[in-house]
Design an enzyme around this catalytic site. Structure first.
Site, mmCIF file in Angstrom:
data_model
loop_
_atom_site.group_PDB
_atom_site.id
_atom_site.type_symbol
_atom_site.label_atom_id
_atom_site.label_comp_id
_atom_site.label_asym_id
_atom_site.label_seq_id
_atom_site.Cartn_x
_atom_site.Cartn_y
_atom_site.Cartn_z
ATOM 1 N N LYS A 4 -14.592 -3.417 11.072
ATOM 2 C CA LYS A 4 -15.103 -2.550 10.258
ATOM 3 C C LYS A 4 -16.448 -1.871 10.814
ATOM 4 O O LYS A 4 -16.767 -0.686 10.821
ATOM 5 C CB LYS A 4 -15.068 -2.727 9.074
ATOM 6 C CG LYS A 4 -13.707 -3.053 8.275
ATOM 7 C CD LYS A 4 -13.725 -3.516 6.900
ATOM 8 C CE LYS A 4 -12.460 -3.765 6.352
ATOM 9 N NZ LYS A 4 -12.553 -4.395 5.019
ATOM 10 N N LEU A 38 -13.431 3.720 -0.855
ATOM 11 C CA LEU A 38 -14.985 4.111 -0.736
ATOM 12 C C LEU A 38 -15.079 5.240 0.065
ATOM 13 O O LEU A 38 -14.584 4.885 1.299
ATOM 14 C CB LEU A 38 -16.071 2.974 -0.746
ATOM 15 C CG LEU A 38 -15.724 1.818 -1.814
ATOM 16 C CD1 LEU A 38 -16.781 0.781 -1.528
ATOM 17 C CD2 LEU A 38 -15.980 2.464 -3.115
ATOM 18 N N GLY A 60 -7.871 -4.070 -2.309
ATOM 19 C CA GLY A 60 -6.519 -3.920 -3.474
ATOM 20 C C GLY A 60 -5.690 -2.919 -2.918
ATOM 21 O O GLY A 60 -6.136 -1.736 -2.572
ATOM 22 N N ASP A 71 -11.970 -9.064 10.966
ATOM 23 C CA ASP A 71 -11.612 -8.091 9.962
ATOM 24 C C ASP A 71 -13.098 -7.232 9.851
ATOM 25 O O ASP A 71 -13.169 -6.159 9.975
ATOM 26 C CB ASP A 71 -10.980 -8.396 8.975
ATOM 27 C CG ASP A 71 -10.552 -6.839 8.236
ATOM 28 O OD1 ASP A 71 -9.753 -6.200 8.831
ATOM 29 O OD2 ASP A 71 -11.124 -6.549 6.997
ATOM 30 N N ALA A 129 -11.653 0.997 2.393
ATOM 31 C CA ALA A 129 -10.595 1.095 1.306
ATOM 32 C C ALA A 129 -10.697 2.471 0.655
ATOM 33 O O ALA A 129 -10.837 3.401 1.410
ATOM 34 C CB ALA A 129 -10.448 0.156 0.238
ATOM 35 N N ILE A 132 0.705 -1.330 0.075
ATOM 36 C CA ILE A 132 0.063 -0.010 -0.145
ATOM 37 C C ILE A 132 0.773 1.340 0.003
ATOM 38 O O ILE A 132 0.672 2.107 -0.695
ATOM 39 C CB ILE A 132 -0.919 -0.118 1.194
ATOM 40 C CG1 ILE A 132 -2.061 -1.279 1.082
ATOM 41 C CG2 ILE A 132 -1.853 1.314 1.391
ATOM 42 C CD1 ILE A 132 -2.762 -1.398 2.332
ATOM 43 N N GLU A 141 -10.293 7.081 6.465
ATOM 44 C CA GLU A 141 -11.281 6.897 5.682
ATOM 45 C C GLU A 141 -11.078 5.239 4.988
ATOM 46 O O GLU A 141 -12.004 4.545 5.230
ATOM 47 C CB GLU A 141 -11.468 7.796 4.551
ATOM 48 C CG GLU A 141 -12.390 7.287 3.419
ATOM 49 C CD GLU A 141 -13.847 7.520 3.841
ATOM 50 O OE1 GLU A 141 -14.530 6.324 4.067
ATOM 51 O OE2 GLU A 141 -14.366 8.583 4.161
ATOM 52 N N GLU A 164 -5.642 -12.792 3.259
ATOM 53 C CA GLU A 164 -4.223 -12.668 3.844
ATOM 54 C C GLU A 164 -3.597 -13.958 3.593
ATOM 55 O O GLU A 164 -4.089 -14.975 3.031
ATOM 56 C CB GLU A 164 -4.557 -12.475 5.147
ATOM 57 C CG GLU A 164 -5.078 -11.167 5.831
ATOM 58 C CD GLU A 164 -4.310 -9.948 5.600
ATOM 59 O OE1 GLU A 164 -3.170 -10.273 5.790
ATOM 60 O OE2 GLU A 164 -4.907 -8.877 5.236
ATOM 61 N N LYS A 174 -6.445 0.086 10.881
ATOM 62 C CA LYS A 174 -7.320 0.358 11.853
ATOM 63 C C LYS A 174 -7.297 -0.310 13.234
ATOM 64 O O LYS A 174 -8.431 -0.477 13.920
ATOM 65 C CB LYS A 174 -8.599 -0.634 11.005
ATOM 66 C CG LYS A 174 -8.324 -2.193 10.937
ATOM 67 C CD LYS A 174 -9.589 -2.853 10.322
ATOM 68 C CE LYS A 174 -9.493 -2.603 8.771
ATOM 69 N NZ LYS A 174 -8.635 -3.276 8.109
#
Length: 818
Positions: A683, A614, A798, A679, A612, A476, A607, A668, A580
């Site tokens: 979120k 969005l 991604g 995960d 990701a 990333i 964000e 992963e 996160k």
């Protein structure tokens, strides 16, 4: 006629003296009449002071200083003068050096360096330099004569900072220059009493010499030649984007010189101001540049202010108490006590309640000032009407200056907004009724940051610089750096935003470059120039640099990095992160970071923690801010699980789909990290907290998706073997869904303060029915969107979209910082 004054750096080497004589010759070739005033060779005045002090202290190393002084001047003469003429000049220099040696030997014997003796000692600097310049000028064809200013400028006997006797000085100057036609090379800084005792004119005295001569002769212009292109918008040593001003008014120049503009010495302006003689500041090493013109009325220019000046290292003294309110004469007594002790006040500010007065002075005067004030107000202090005198040390003054400030609203607001958003605390404020300058006292540590912040805000507002520090340069982080590099020029041209990456770090190495790391070669630079990585040292260095508009980007999944978030925010550094762990860990930490960011006036953006790239959290916050009420949130929040269940169809084994997802990099390394639902739970927890619920991760109900045997497998290969044995379990789930004409979706849901993640069935009436690929989808059911929910849909996993989401947060923070 013009008077040209050359500073120490302009005559500091043979090369620079050649340049000076070239400038003199150019004027003479154009048949322009000039007078030249010169300082000592750079560094010699300080060396002379040290020599005198050492001799008085019976320190024999003063002789080493004398040798250095001799070598400096001999080397210059040998480099400049032709062999035939060299001996004469060396002999004259040697004569002066012998006088200097005799004088310092006398100081050694007496073990005393009086102000009178020190003035004589210091005079040798200019006497030596001007003799060399005059000799070299003659060699180069310029008719030049050495002139000792002691013959012309007469003063009182206030040795160290003599006051000029106006009438005899003016008469001497006029008489002398009416009788000469060649270029006079005049010693700056030095003068004499009417009885012939050598005196000096104080700091910047060579400028003063030039101004005195120029005013006495009513010259056309006084040029101050130095090593910068005129008066700069700010100190170029601290503000690298400072640029030259084309012109200033006398008053603006006075203000800038008072507040630390080193190019000008305040008394220089007084004689010129009186006679309305223009001053021009020019660069010896860039003579084609016109420099800065200082005259009576200057064009206001295109900017709200003309410059930002500063005074480093001041002390602030505060006198306060109820016994001061309504009592006349307090200020008179206070400043009278300071005047008796010859303490100069730099800045004064008083509360309208008359409860307190604070003022800034030089630190060397602080103890004397406290003693004097305490003695003056001893009665009031003893009975508690006035508090004991308080002193704050290690402070600096920053002043914005310009005649355009007068009657222009919003300048103070712009100044304080810029400082506040960069965590710079203002200790005291002062502004005169003329509105020509606005001064603030700040911590010395923040001086460079304040100067750069204000300079960017007032002079470079068309382009903002964001200083970025990043830990995590893997998938990333590396993608983000590529995106930043690709958009670099576009952001400057279309968003007026320059993103400068100051530091990068991974688990092995970290690399800092205050000028900005080249994003085309960052990998090589990190590898070749990086030092062993240490998160604590990274944060410490980031704080020590104390750059304006600083932003920390965490592209790791490390709890250790998260542990530094509070410290970073407290240092007035904003944070953007896809990590996160901070927002989905303990609620107390989540709340603490939110409150810290708010209190420090910085941004904390995350964000990408949920969707990701969005705009999920931003949309949720916009709904809240606009007054909407959140009733329910539902979503497929895992791109991995979205891909798996979108591709799990009749005739395809579940284990086969999971293997494909792993092969494509959606999962992963251990797919159980995704299939466990943890995960997704984190979120939906974040979204619940953003709505306003104080939930812990343990409060999120997670329906177990995998059979126990799969979860307990010893390794990844063992997991897949167990998964293959459980194919019937997943086939039955698929059959049941198809029987009802529905699809399987792993859904996160938040409603009435409760959160749950589970595998559920949806028919074609649901937005989730048409989900495909690895897309995420989030729906908001609110008071306004009750019948038809607000839907956000798009790639939820991604490196490209996640990095783009962080990129968007970075740009958002730049807007937040103004």
């Amino acid at each position: 006629m013009k008077v040209l004054k050359f500073g120490g750096t302009s005559v500091g080497s043979p090369e620079s003296i050649r340049q000076v004589v070239e400038i003199i010759g150019d004027y003479r070739r154009k048949n322009k009449k000039i007078i030249v005033v010169s300082s000592a060779v750079s560094g010699i005045t300080n060396l002379l002071i040290d020599t005198g002090l050492k001799a008085a202290a019976n320190d024999s190393t003063y002789l080493d200083n004398l040798k250095i002084i001799e070598n400096r001047h001999f080397d210059i003469v040998k480099a400049l003068m032709d062999i035939k003429k060299r001996g004469e000049v060396l002999a004259e220099v040697k004569r002066l050096l012998n006088e200097l040696e005799d004088l310092t030997h006398g100081v050694l014997l007496l073990k005393e360096l009086s102000p009178r003796t020190q003035d004589l000692l210091l005079s040798f600097g200019e006497r030596l330099s001007c003799r060399i310049i005059a000799a070299y000028a003659r060699q180069q064809g310029v008719e030049a004569t050495y002139l000792d200013a002691r013959k012309l400028i007469k003063t009182d006997n206030n040795f160290g900072k003599a006051r000029v006797l106006r009438e005899p000085t003016i008469q001497n100057i006029r008489n002398h220059f009416s009788a000469v036609s060649d270029v006079q090379i005049v010693t700056g800084f030095i003068s004499s009493t009417e009885r012939g005792g050598t005196t000096t004119l104080g700091r910047g005295g060579s400028d003063y010499t030039a101004a005195i001569i120029g005013a006495a002769l009513d010259c056309e212009e006084i040029e101050i030649w130095t090593d910068v292109d005129g008066v700069m918008t700010s100190d170029p040593r601290k503000v690298k984007k400072a640029f030259s001003l084309s012109e200033l008014s006398y008053v603006e120049a006075m203000e800038m010189s008072h507040f630390g503009a080193k190019v000008i010495y305040p008394p220089t302006i007084h004689p010129a101001l009186e006679r309305k003689i223009p001053l021009r500041i020019r660069n010896t090493f860039n003579p084609v540049f016109p420099g800065t013109l200082i005259h009576e009325v200057a064009n206001v220019g295109d900017y709200l202010i003309k410059g930002i000046s500063s005074i480093n290292n001041i002390s602030l003294i505060n006198l306060q108490g109820s016994g001061m309110v309504g009592v006349p004469g307090v200020s008179y007594r206070l400043f009278g006590a300071l005047a008796k002790n010859e303490i100069s006040v730099i800045l004064i500010t008083q509360a309208s309640s008359e409860h307190s007065i604070c003022f800034a002075i030089e630190p060397k005067d602080a103890d004397i000032a406290v003693k004097a004030i305490t003695e003056e107000f001893s009665n009031e202090i003893n009975v508690g009407k006035i508090d004991p005198v308080k002193v704050e040390q290690r402070l600096s003054i920053v002043a914005i200056i310009g005649e355009n400030m007068r009657n222009t609203p919003g300048i103070a607001g712009k100044m304080f907004d810029s400082l506040g958003k960069n965590g710079i605390n203002v200790v005291a404020i002062a502004q005169g009724s003329s509105e020509l300058n606005l001064s603030v006292v700040i911590n010395e540590y923040d001086l460079a940051k304040a100067l750069n912040t204000l300079h960017e805000g007032f002079f470079l507002s068309d382009v903002k610089t964001l200083n970025l520090f990043m830990i995590g340069v893997g998938l990333i982080g590396g993608t983000l750096l590529r995106q930043l590099n690709h958009q670099y020029q576009y952001l400057i041209e279309n968003q007026s935003l320059k993103i400068s990456v100051i530091a990068l770090g991974n688990t092995r190495k970290m690399h800092f470059d205050e000028e900005g790391i080249d994003l085309q070669s960052w990998k090589e630079d990190l590898e070749s120039d990086g030092v062993p990585s240490d998160v604590g040292m990274f944060v410490k260095k980031m704080k020590e640099l104390n750059l304006q508009n600083a932003l920390f980007v965490d592209c790791t999944s490390s709890q250790h990095v998260v542990s530094y978030y509070e410290e970073i925010l407290n240092a007035s550094i904003s944070i953007a992160t896809p990590n996160k762990l901070a927002t989905s860990g303990d609620y107390a930490l989540y709340k603490l970071l939110q409150q810290t960011a708010s209190r420090m006036g910085v941004a904390f953006r995350y964000e990408t923690n949920v969707g990701a790239g969005l705009p999920v959290i931003n949309t949720l916050n916009d709904l809240k801010i606009s007054g909407d009420k959140i009733i329910r949130i539902e979503g497929v929040l895992s791109g991995t699980l979205s891909y798996i269940f979108n591709n799990f169809k009749k005739g395809i084994k579940f284990s086969q789909v999971v293997r494909e997802a792993k092969a494509k990099g959606y999962t992963e390394p251990d797919p159980r990290d995704d299939l466990s639902g943890t995960d997704v739970a984190r979120k939906i927890l974040i979204l619940a907290r953003e709505v306003g619920y104080s939930l812990e991760v343990s409060a999120v109900e997670i329906q177990q998706l995998l059979p126990t045997a799969c979860l307990e497998a010893p390794d990844v290969e063992g997991f897949f073997k167990s998964l293959e044995k459980e194919e019937n379990y997943f086939d039955k789930l698929l059959e049941e869904a198809e029987k009802q004409a529905k699809v399987l979706r792993f859904i996160a849901r938040m409603e009435d303060g409760k959160a749950r993640v589970s595998l559920e069935l949806f028919d074609e009436s649901s937005p989730f029915y048409t989900l495909s690929g690895s897309d995420n989808m989030i729906t908001f059911v609110t008071e306004r969107y009750k019948e038809r929910p607000l839907v956000i849909k798009g790639p939820g996993a991604g490196a490209e979209v996640t990095a783009a989401g962080v990129f968007a947060d970075i740009v958002s923070i730049s807007h937040f910082l103004g």
